[in-house]
Write an enzyme that holds these catalytic residues in place. Structure first.
Site, PDB file in Angstrom:
ATOM      1  N   HIS A  14       0.830  -1.215   0.000  1.00 11.11           N
ATOM      2  CA  HIS A  14       0.000   0.000   0.000  1.00 11.11           C
ATOM      3  C   HIS A  14       0.865   1.266   0.000  1.00 11.11           C
ATOM      4  CE1 HIS A  14       0.950  -1.273   4.045  1.00 11.11           C
ATOM      5  NE2 HIS A  14       0.733  -0.057   4.486  1.00 11.11           N
ATOM      6  N   HIS A 103      27.141  -0.719 -12.552  1.00 12.57           N
ATOM      7  CA  HIS A 103      28.166  -1.311 -11.683  1.00 12.57           C
ATOM      8  C   HIS A 103      27.714  -2.581 -10.978  1.00 12.57           C
ATOM      9  CE1 HIS A 103      30.687   2.647 -11.151  1.00 12.57           C
ATOM     10  NE2 HIS A 103      30.468   2.320 -12.419  1.00 12.57           N
ATOM     11  N   ARG A 137      35.695  -4.564 -14.653  1.00 12.55           N
ATOM     12  CA  ARG A 137      36.113  -4.757 -13.262  1.00 12.55           C
ATOM     13  C   ARG A 137      34.939  -5.097 -12.345  1.00 12.55           C
ATOM     14  NH1 ARG A 137      35.317   0.692 -13.855  1.00 12.55           N
ATOM     15  NH2 ARG A 137      34.645   1.890 -12.048  1.00 12.55           N
TER      16      ARG A 137
HETATM   17  C1  RB5 Z   1       4.059   0.296   5.358  1.00 18.53           C
HETATM   18  O1  RB5 Z   1       3.499   1.169   6.263  1.00 18.53           O
HETATM   19  C2  RB5 Z   1       5.567   0.427   5.331  1.00 18.53           C
HETATM   20  O2  RB5 Z   1       6.114  -0.082   6.496  1.00 18.53           O
HETATM   21  C3  RB5 Z   1       6.129  -0.279   4.142  1.00 18.53           C
HETATM   22  O3  RB5 Z   1       5.567   0.259   2.986  1.00 18.53           O
HETATM   23  C4  RB5 Z   1       7.626  -0.207   3.932  1.00 18.53           C
HETATM   24  O4  RB5 Z   1       8.086   1.100   4.064  1.00 18.53           O
HETATM   25  C5  RB5 Z   1       8.427  -1.167   4.670  1.00 18.53           C
HETATM   26  O5  RB5 Z   1       9.642  -1.269   4.528  1.00 18.53           O
END
Ligand code: RB5
Length: 147
Positions: A14, A103, A137
């Protein structure tokens, strides 16, 4: 679209949902096909549920490159990098996106959906998709990442 990559998988929780929707529209308008691994609403979900299927598909060679997002980009990157053969890079500006390809031969770009402008994210995606690994490299260094 300036290279041979035609299909781009996207996944987010989300926290990256709005950015994913924006990027999917931009990609489609530029001629790419998008495979959307979700999430499909702004309702709270657990990022590994969307990120693992995309990372698995990249690891299996179904897609050469993928784009993932969560709020910070951290959780998405951490989950993706559990897959052997995946090199997911968390980037927040254009130069980092370029270097991740040149890289590190990164095959997944992780974006912080709540911390950078969507237009910047789109510029980064274009750079990521159109930059090739330099080799040389960096070849041995990248090989040594896998344990
Ligand atoms: C969700 O609230 C948030 O924790 C998630 O999107 C993310 O940032 C986690 O690493």
């Amino acid at each position: 679209m300036t290279n041979e990559i035609k299909t781009i998988p996207l996944a987010s929780d989300h926290g990256g949902y709005e950015m994913k929707t924006f990027l999917a529209e931009k990609l489609r308008a530029s001629g790419y096909e998008v495979v959307d691994y979700g999430t499909h609403t702004s309702e709270s979900v657990d990022y590994p549920d969307m990120i693992h299927p995309l990372a698995d598909a990249v690891a299996q060679g179904k897609f050469p490159l993928g784009i993932i997002m969560c709020g910070s980009g951290n959780g998405a990157q951490l989950a993706a990098n559990k897959h052997k053969g995946v090199r997911a890079a968390l980037c927040w500006n254009i130069e980092l996106a370029r270097l991740a390809r040149e890289h590190n031969d990164a095959n997944i770009l992780s974006l912080p959906g709540r911390f950078i402008a969507f237009e910047l994210a789109w510029e980064m995606v274009q750079v990521f998709l159109n930059t090739t690994f330099e080799g040389g490299r960096h070849e041995n260094r990248v090989k040594k990442i896998e344990i």
